[in-house]
Design an enzyme around this catalytic site. Structure first.
Site, PDB file in Angstrom:
ATOM      1  N   SER A 149      35.352  40.738  47.241  1.00 37.77           N
ATOM      2  CA  SER A 149      35.147  42.100  47.722  1.00 37.77           C
ATOM      3  C   SER A 149      33.927  42.153  48.629  1.00 37.77           C
ATOM      4  O   SER A 149      32.982  41.373  48.467  1.00 37.77           O
ATOM      5  CB  SER A 149      34.940  43.041  46.530  1.00 37.77           C
ATOM      6  OG  SER A 149      34.439  44.296  46.949  1.00 37.77           O
ATOM      7  N   TYR A 162      29.961  44.426  39.242  1.00 31.41           N
ATOM      8  CA  TYR A 162      31.103  43.951  40.033  1.00 31.41           C
ATOM      9  C   TYR A 162      30.634  43.134  41.229  1.00 31.41           C
ATOM     10  O   TYR A 162      31.175  42.064  41.524  1.00 31.41           O
ATOM     11  CB  TYR A 162      31.901  45.167  40.490  1.00 31.41           C
ATOM     12  CG  TYR A 162      33.121  44.874  41.328  1.00 31.41           C
ATOM     13  CD1 TYR A 162      34.267  44.316  40.771  1.00 31.41           C
ATOM     14  CD2 TYR A 162      33.143  45.217  42.683  1.00 31.41           C
ATOM     15  CE1 TYR A 162      35.398  44.084  41.540  1.00 31.41           C
ATOM     16  CE2 TYR A 162      34.271  44.990  43.460  1.00 31.41           C
ATOM     17  CZ  TYR A 162      35.398  44.425  42.884  1.00 31.41           C
ATOM     18  OH  TYR A 162      36.512  44.199  43.646  1.00 31.41           O
ATOM     19  N   LYS A 166      31.542  39.234  41.957  1.00 34.39           N
ATOM     20  CA  LYS A 166      32.243  38.813  43.163  1.00 34.39           C
ATOM     21  C   LYS A 166      31.387  37.881  44.017  1.00 34.39           C
ATOM     22  O   LYS A 166      31.928  36.977  44.682  1.00 34.39           O
ATOM     23  CB  LYS A 166      32.689  40.037  43.971  1.00 34.39           C
ATOM     24  CG  LYS A 166      33.793  40.843  43.304  1.00 34.39           C
ATOM     25  CD  LYS A 166      35.055  40.021  43.059  1.00 34.39           C
ATOM     26  CE  LYS A 166      36.223  40.895  42.618  1.00 34.39           C
ATOM     27  NZ  LYS A 166      37.443  40.107  42.335  1.00 34.39           N
TER      28      LYS A 166
END
Length: 254
Positions: A149, A162, A166
């Site tokens: 991402s 997150y 990632k």
């Protein structure tokens, strides 16, 4: 020399796609089947996997729906065994499953939330890549595709766990490309905003204004717009591409 059709063909290949029952995962599953691959569709809900499996089979390909929590190593181990027992091989692995839960402030991020985000987005892909990549390297080779991402390279206050996971997945891509070379290619798609199920939680008016101001194309991506990049990485068209981190985000700048 292969024709263009032959370069992008996945005929005779088996692809294992996590998070394959919806969103970008479903789009890749259907596209890979259209290109000739048989598909292992893995996600936590078996009924959702079975629906996509039926779509794959309607295209004349074989499918294995399999319920698995990718953040749990024992379930990942079982998934790999099921895939190899059913098809005898895996040629393409797509680490697509992921999540980014909401929180009000950084101090509200609990240990369990942190652990669950890192488990699904990083620990699981590591274990799955280790198991499948090792077999690929000892066999006839293959391709691993990680779905990352833009949060990994342009993180915000709303996605700290997150983003960290990632970013780790990006590093994992480079490390595994070296680990499994030369028979296994490992590449990463750094995805921008796409109109998948997660978009249902957006304030669409505010989101579209933000995309218009902060991206070159002025909009989020449609789920099917992941297909071209994924098919390239999965196929012989990418025979000289490994350790690549390719951003697919519409020119998102912020």
């Amino acid at each position: 020399m292969k024709t263009v059709e032959e370069l992008f063909s996945l005929t005779g290949k088996v692809a294992l796609i996590t998070g394959g029952s919806r969103g970008l995962g479903r789009e890749m599953a259907i596209a890979f089947a259209q290109a000739g691959a048989d598909i292992v569709i893995a996600s936590r809900k078996l009924d959702a996997c079975e629906k996509v499996a039926a779509e794959v089979e309607a295209l004349g390909r074989r499918a294995l729906p399999y319920a698995c929590h990718i953040g749990r190593w024992n379930q990942v181990n079982d998934l790999v065994e099921a895939a190899y027992n059913h098809f005898g091989k895996v040629d393409i692995l797509v680490n697509n499953a992921g999540m980014s839960p909401l929180y009000d402030s950084i101090v509200d991020v609990s240990e369990s939330m942190w652990d669950s985000v890192l488990a699904l987005n990083l620990k699981g892909p590591f274990r799955l890549s280790a198991l499948v990549g090792d077999r690929m390297a000892k066999g006839s080779g293959g391709a691993i595709i990680n779905i990352s991402s833009i949060a990994a390279i342009r993180p915000t206050k709303n996605e700290v766990p997150y983003a960290a996971a990632k970013a780790g997945l990006n590093a994992l891509t480079l490390a595994l490309a070296d680990t499994f070379a030369p028979k296994v290619r490992v590449n990463c798609i750094i995805a921008g905003p796409f109109l998948t199920d997660i978009a249902k939680a957006w304030n669409m008016e505010e989101a579209m204004k933000r995309f218009g101001e902060n991206s070159a194309l002025g909009r989020p991506g449609e789920p099917e717009e992941i297909i071209g990049t994924a098919l390239y990485f999965a196929s012989d068209a990418a025979s000289f591409t490994t350790g690549s981190l390719l951003t697919v985000d519409g020119g998102y700048r912020k």
